[in-house]
Design a protein around this motif. Structure first.
Motif, PDB file in Angstrom:
ATOM      1  N   ASP A 257       1.096  -1.372   0.457  1.00 54.94           N
ATOM      2  CA  ASP A 257       0.078   0.136  -0.029  1.00 54.94           C
ATOM      3  C   ASP A 257       0.843   1.045  -0.025  1.00 54.94           C
ATOM      4  O   ASP A 257       2.387   1.276  -0.154  1.00 54.94           O
ATOM      5  CB  ASP A 257      -0.969  -0.131   0.920  1.00 54.94           C
ATOM      6  CG  ASP A 257       0.009  -0.152   2.135  1.00 54.94           C
ATOM      7  OD1 ASP A 257       0.926   0.449   2.442  1.00 54.94           O
ATOM      8  OD2 ASP A 257      -0.906  -0.013   3.436  1.00 54.94           O
ATOM      9  N   ASP A 258      -0.296   2.275   0.256  1.00 51.20           N
ATOM     10  CA  ASP A 258       0.990   3.603  -0.013  1.00 51.20           C
ATOM     11  C   ASP A 258       2.155   3.795   1.279  1.00 51.20           C
ATOM     12  O   ASP A 258       2.872   4.752   1.139  1.00 51.20           O
ATOM     13  CB  ASP A 258      -0.131   4.954  -0.270  1.00 51.20           C
ATOM     14  CG  ASP A 258      -0.978   5.057  -1.534  1.00 51.20           C
ATOM     15  OD1 ASP A 258      -0.427   4.356  -2.466  1.00 51.20           O
ATOM     16  OD2 ASP A 258      -2.049   5.814  -1.981  1.00 51.20           O
ATOM     17  N   GLU A 259       1.337   3.198   2.059  1.00 47.20           N
ATOM     18  CA  GLU A 259       2.103   3.895   3.369  1.00 47.20           C
ATOM     19  C   GLU A 259       3.524   2.977   3.201  1.00 47.20           C
ATOM     20  O   GLU A 259       4.787   3.273   3.477  1.00 47.20           O
ATOM     21  CB  GLU A 259       1.242   2.773   4.340  1.00 47.20           C
ATOM     22  CG  GLU A 259       2.432   3.363   6.517  1.00 47.20           C
ATOM     23  CD  GLU A 259       2.887   4.712   6.516  1.00 47.20           C
ATOM     24  OE1 GLU A 259       3.941   4.638   6.991  1.00 47.20           O
ATOM     25  OE2 GLU A 259       2.059   5.475   5.955  1.00 47.20           O
ATOM     26  N   ILE A 260       3.738   1.484   2.730  1.00 48.97           N
ATOM     27  CA  ILE A 260       4.675   1.029   2.893  1.00 48.97           C
ATOM     28  C   ILE A 260       5.952   2.316   1.999  1.00 48.97           C
ATOM     29  O   ILE A 260       7.234   1.821   1.281  1.00 48.97           O
ATOM     30  CB  ILE A 260       4.801  -0.380   2.195  1.00 48.97           C
ATOM     31  CG1 ILE A 260       4.004  -1.213   3.217  1.00 48.97           C
ATOM     32  CG2 ILE A 260       6.164  -1.198   1.741  1.00 48.97           C
ATOM     33  CD1 ILE A 260       4.444  -2.815   2.409  1.00 48.97           C
ATOM     34  N   LEU A 261       5.300   2.524   0.058  1.00 47.79           N
ATOM     35  CA  LEU A 261       6.445   2.928  -0.419  1.00 47.79           C
ATOM     36  C   LEU A 261       6.519   4.926   0.419  1.00 47.79           C
ATOM     37  O   LEU A 261       7.625   4.710   0.331  1.00 47.79           O
ATOM     38  CB  LEU A 261       5.211   3.914  -1.911  1.00 47.79           C
ATOM     39  CG  LEU A 261       4.337   2.583  -2.249  1.00 47.79           C
ATOM     40  CD1 LEU A 261       3.474   2.677  -3.531  1.00 47.79           C
ATOM     41  CD2 LEU A 261       4.950   1.524  -2.665  1.00 47.79           C
ATOM     42  N   ARG A 262       6.026   5.474   1.318  1.00 54.74           N
ATOM     43  CA  ARG A 262       6.042   6.480   2.127  1.00 54.74           C
ATOM     44  C   ARG A 262       7.678   5.765   2.871  1.00 54.74           C
ATOM     45  O   ARG A 262       8.191   6.222   2.702  1.00 54.74           O
ATOM     46  CB  ARG A 262       5.232   7.412   2.906  1.00 54.74           C
ATOM     47  CG  ARG A 262       5.851   7.853   3.163  1.00 54.74           C
ATOM     48  CD  ARG A 262       5.202   8.337   4.159  1.00 54.74           C
ATOM     49  NE  ARG A 262       5.058   7.233   5.768  1.00 54.74           N
ATOM     50  CZ  ARG A 262       5.826   7.124   6.715  1.00 54.74           C
ATOM     51  NH1 ARG A 262       6.727   8.381   6.421  1.00 54.74           N
ATOM     52  NH2 ARG A 262       5.973   6.383   7.664  1.00 54.74           N
ATOM     53  N   GLN A 263       7.767   4.292   3.261  1.00 55.74           N
ATOM     54  CA  GLN A 263       8.367   4.388   4.414  1.00 55.74           C
ATOM     55  C   GLN A 263       9.998   3.382   3.798  1.00 55.74           C
ATOM     56  O   GLN A 263      11.103   4.078   3.701  1.00 55.74           O
ATOM     57  CB  GLN A 263       7.685   2.640   4.917  1.00 55.74           C
ATOM     58  CG  GLN A 263       6.887   2.744   5.519  1.00 55.74           C
ATOM     59  CD  GLN A 263       6.622   1.376   6.575  1.00 55.74           C
ATOM     60  OE1 GLN A 263       7.002   0.325   5.884  1.00 55.74           O
ATOM     61  NE2 GLN A 263       5.411   1.564   7.013  1.00 55.74           N
ATOM     62  N   TYR A 264       9.233   3.372   2.486  1.00 58.76           N
ATOM     63  CA  TYR A 264      10.523   3.612   1.445  1.00 58.76           C
ATOM     64  C   TYR A 264      11.448   4.313   0.351  1.00 58.76           C
ATOM     65  O   TYR A 264      12.659   4.270   0.018  1.00 58.76           O
ATOM     66  CB  TYR A 264      10.213   1.609   0.763  1.00 58.76           C
ATOM     67  CG  TYR A 264      10.356   0.421   0.830  1.00 58.76           C
ATOM     68  CD1 TYR A 264      11.091  -0.097   0.782  1.00 58.76           C
ATOM     69  CD2 TYR A 264       9.319  -0.309   1.780  1.00 58.76           C
ATOM     70  CE1 TYR A 264      11.474  -1.426   1.717  1.00 58.76           C
ATOM     71  CE2 TYR A 264       8.685  -0.913   2.133  1.00 58.76           C
ATOM     72  CZ  TYR A 264      10.057  -1.605   2.231  1.00 58.76           C
ATOM     73  OH  TYR A 264      10.173  -3.375   2.800  1.00 58.76           O
ATOM     74  N   GLY A 265      11.226   5.104   0.534  1.00 59.03           N
ATOM     75  CA  GLY A 265      10.785   6.510   0.254  1.00 59.03           C
ATOM     76  C   GLY A 265      10.439   6.215  -1.369  1.00 59.03           C
ATOM     77  O   GLY A 265      11.799   7.183  -1.812  1.00 59.03           O
ATOM     78  N   LEU A 266       9.566   5.210  -2.099  1.00 54.63           N
ATOM     79  CA  LEU A 266       9.689   5.262  -3.483  1.00 54.63           C
ATOM     80  C   LEU A 266       8.017   6.135  -3.975  1.00 54.63           C
ATOM     81  O   LEU A 266       7.606   6.795  -2.895  1.00 54.63           O
ATOM     82  CB  LEU A 266       8.812   3.457  -3.768  1.00 54.63           C
ATOM     83  CG  LEU A 266       9.984   3.168  -3.659  1.00 54.63           C
ATOM     84  CD1 LEU A 266       9.735   1.423  -3.339  1.00 54.63           C
ATOM     85  CD2 LEU A 266      11.263   3.469  -3.855  1.00 54.63           C
TER      86      LEU A 266
END
Length: 840
Positions: A257-266
């Motif tokens: 989801d979007d939160e994981i993308l934020r965690q990885y900086g993507l």
């Protein structure tokens, strides 16, 4: 389709019910038709026979006279019955015959050939004249009319049954439609999420509709709650920054989801949808560990849980923690992992910072521990000093009480004391006992902070306890001119309560009330309420008409060492109410106050208690026992550093027949044991030079000395000292102030002595027996005053009434005084009340 199916079932039920009813009606119709047929057929036979008999008699004379015209006339007249078909007369000995029959159109034919059918009925009769047969008569009846009527009735019944069946089908179907099909169709609209149409619901359908409506409402609310929960979960995961991922292991598809993308900086999901792409973002030092954890989860060894680092595109390192649950196929192979990912960078960095400070904290802890050890040693020393102080104070306070209580009881045996002096001595004795209990409780207050004070329940005569409290404060009330009143509901003979604590609370409250009342009254009341399970609710209250308490002072008065600073008295330590509230709480209640300046004060609390067996009545001051003749002269050594203590024990033991020896310390005691060989030693614990505990140890250790029985005496209030005394070699233990009964009971047990039977009491003037009739001799005013004084437990007022009564009726006054001396207040009140009814 659903409604048609319901309608067909209703129609089938209607037809089935109608068929059953129709079958019953047809059976009933067939039975009715058969009965009617038999009845009509019998009627036809009767008509035929009657007509034949009448006709044979009627034509006999005409036939004898050969009057043919007359014969035909009679035959024609007899054919008026429509069921008759033909009449035939044959002459005897001739071939002559007369025939009258019905022809077409129901016309009569005469002389025509006879026409009959097999179903016709025939009646034959002889024609008699003067005792001789002159001919034969035959009458034929046709059932055609009867059969036609029966067929008509059968058609009518069939039509009625068919009409009834049609009406029944329509009625039952309509009723089923209105009562069942229409409500069921309305209920069925719940499935489509529609509001049901209006319909009448009866009986079980009403319950069914209500249940389905509730179920529908519950499902709708749960659906809404589930939808709201999903929305909240989405909001919560976004707010908590919890990422959710789903990995299809078989197809190697990773959805994030979007939160994981934020965690990885993507910024986009391109290129990140499989296991290899995820592993490439993990810091190289953590990849091997990450690969091993994933492999263990796929093998089913454990659930996936991993903390690792990722490097963002901007070069920053983030700490992530990922957890997942495995889903397996039928063969047990992991085919899917669903998990969450949390950014724990701040927490991890904080933990690392804490680790850096841990070594420094360990050094500080070591320093604090050393300081704490010193503080603990000081606290232990203070605790020991406190124990020594309490033990010493217990000894110092209880030692003089030993003399007060002992000598007051000893003096009570004097034969020269008056009844009033004996009563005053009893009050002194009870007050000393209460003071002893008070000292014990004050010494135990040190345990309250540690929770060491507990409730000691025993069988208590609550009514007598209230009278004792009033007795203790009655002198002070009488001195101040204050009316002391007691109100008590009927109670069981005994209740399970902590009598010592309850007595102290009530005495504190009554004493406080008397301090702040200039004139007026103090009322001690008890209201009892029966509760389930054999329990009783006891509502105590102490009311006064004193100066009252200001609102701002009503909470402070329960604090230790706080007194009301008003115009009332201010003596005391300020501990009474604080101790009372604490004791009430320990007993399960709450002490409360209601007051206003100038309107007096009311202190109340409520307790619960179970009924108990009756309290054993104890004689107030029994006479001293006397050793039996064979046991006189038994030697008892009294060891006590106090002269008063030795004198008290000597005063008790010598009149009883014991030989008493004395010693003032342990050294003298050992010397006296060696020289005079007493059989029992009453050993005081605390003495100079050598205390009782050490003296007992040396006595038991030196087998060259005689070994008398040793009873340890102590003025300490601590229960643990009993075990210390028994461990040192003592045979029994008595606590000062020494109670006379316990002392002589212990002597009897340890020395196996017996006491002589008490001498018969000296003859005294017989007291007249009191009864309602004898009390009725008193004037009404005296009876009323005596009753009020007894209710208030007011000794001064009782004595005033008795003084008035002695002047006119001394014998009756003596009998009343005798009952008052036995504290038989309740029985005396009951007799006074009954005396009112005994008057003529």
């Amino acid at each position: 389709m659903r409604s048609n199916k319901v309608a067909s079932i209703a129609l089938l039920a209607s037809v089935a019910l109608t068929a059953i009813v129709t079958a019953v009606l047809l059976v009933f119709a067939a039975y009715s038709y058969s009965s009617e047929y038999d009845k009509r057929w019998q009627e036809l036979e009767r008509v035929l026979n009657v007509s034949a008999d009448q006709l044979a008699l009627g034509v006999s004379l005409a036939a004898w006279n050969f009057d043919d015209n007359q014969v035909e006339s009679i035959m024609r007249a007899s054919m008026n019955q429509r069921d008759l078909h033909a009449i035939v007369i044959y002459g005897t000995g001739t071939k002559r015959e007369f025939v009258v029959q019905r022809g077409p159109g129901d016309k009569l034919e005469i002389g025509q050939p006879l026409r009959t059918t097999p179903d016709m009925l025939v009646a034959q009769r002889p024609i008699m004249a003067e005792g001789a047969s002159i001919g034969t008569l035959k009458v034929f009846a046709s059932p055609a009319h009867v059969q036609e009527e029966l067929r008509s009735h059968r058609r009518s019944n069939a039509i009625a049954i068919l009409a009834l069946a049609a009406v029944l089908v329509a009625s039952v179907y309509g009723l089923l439609w209105f009562l069942i099909l229409r409500p069921l169709r309305a209920i069925g609209q719940y499935v489509d999420g529609q509001t049901p149409q209006r319909a009448w619901f009866f009986g079980e359908l009403r319950v069914l509709n209500a249940s389905i409506h509730k179920m529908w409402a519950l499902l709708d609310s749960r659906y809404r709650a589930l939808r709201e929960s999903e929305e909240r979960l989405t909001i919560a995961t976004r707010a908590a920054r919890i990422g959710i991922w789903d990995w299809d292991v078989l197809n190697d598809e990773l959805v994030q989801d979007d939160e994981i993308l934020r965690q990885y900086g993507l910024a986009t999901r391109r290129g990140g949808g499989n296991f290899k792409a995820w592993l490439d973002r993990v810091v190289p030092d953590d990849r091997e560990h990450a690969r091993a954890e994933v492999a263990a989860a796929l093998k089913g060894e454990r659930e996936f849980s991993l903390q690792y680092r990722v490097r963002r595109s901007d070069g920053s390192i983030r700490y992530l923690r990922s957890m997942a649950r495995s889903f397996r196929d039928e063969a047990g192979k992991v085919v899917r992992l669903v998990g969450v990912s949390l950014d724990v960078t701040e927490a991890t960095e904080s933990e690392q910072e804490l680790r850096r400070h841990r070594s420094h904290l360990e050094e500080l802890v070591a320093e604090r521990t050393a300081a704490l050890s010193v503080a603990v040693a000081e606290a232990q020393a203070a605790s020991r000093a406190k124990s020594v102080f309490l033990s010493t104070m217990s000894h110092e306070l209880r030692t003089p009480l030993n003399s007060v209580i002992g000598f007051s009881r000893l003096m009570a045996h004097s034969a020269t004391m008056s009844a009033e002096e004996r009563r005053n001595m009893a009050i002194i004795h009870r007050s000393g006992q209460h003071l002893l209990t008070l000292i014990n409780d004050i010494l135990e207050l040190s345990k309250i902070e540690a929770g060491g004070v507990s409730v000691h329940r025993e069988a208590v005569d609550v009514a007598q306890l209230l009278r004792d409290v009033c007795d203790m404060v009655s002198a002070r009330a009488a001195h101040g001119g204050i009316a002391l009143q007691l109100e008590c509901d009927p109670l069981p003979r005994a209740l399970m309560l902590d009598g010592a604590k309850l007595r102290q609370v009530l005495l504190n409250l009554a004493s406080n009330a008397l301090k702040f009342v200039r004139s007026g009254s103090v009322r001690l009341s008890l209201r009892a309420t029966a509760l389930p399970g054999g329990r009783h609710g006891l509502a105590f209250a102490v009311r006064d008409t004193g100066i009252g308490i200001a609102p701002e002072e009503q909470q402070r008065i329960f604090e230790p060492f706080v007194q009301v600073r008003q115009d009332g008295a201010s003596e005391g330590t300020g501990l009474g109410l604080a101790i009372s509230r604490q004791y009430v709480r320990i007993m399960g209640g709450e002490l409360e106050v209601e007051s206003a300046p100038g309107q007096g004060a009311t202190f109340r609390f409520t307790l619960e208690a179970e009924a108990a067996d009756a309290v054993q009545d104890v004689a107030p001051l029994a006479s001293l026992p006397l050793l039996a003749p064979g046991h006189q002269g038994r030697r008892v050594l009294v060891v006590d550093d106090g002269v008063d203590g030795r004198h008290l024990l000597r005063s008790l033991l010598v009149p009883a027949g014991f030989e008493v020896l004395e010693a003032s310390d342990g050294v003298e005691a050992l010397d006296a044991i060696a020289r005079q060989q007493p059989e029992l030693v009453l050993m005081d614990w605390r003495m100079p030079v050598l205390d009782g505990l050490e003296t007992t140890r040396r006595l038991r250790a030196d087998r060259s000395l005689p070994q008398p029985r040793v009873v340890m005496l102590t003025a300490s209030a601590f229960e643990e000292e009993r075990q210390q005394a028994l461990a040192a070699g003592a045979d029994d233990f008595l606590r000062k102030p020494v109670e006379q009964d316990k002392l002589f009971r212990v002597l009897a047990q340890q020395l196996e002595v017996e006491y002589a039977a008490p001498p018969a009491p000296a003859a005294v003037e017989a007291q007249p027996a009191l009864s309602p009739a004898t009390l009725a001799q008193l004037p009404a005013a005296l009876r009323s005053a005596l009753h009020a004084a007894l209710q208030e437990l007011n000794p001064a007022r009782i004595e005033e009434v008795l003084a008035t009564c002695r002047a006119s009726q001394p014998t009756l006054a003596a009998a009343i005084e005798h009952m008052v001396g036995r504290y038989a207040y309740r029985e005396l009140c009951q007799m006074l009340e009954a005396a009112e009814g005994a008057l003529p």
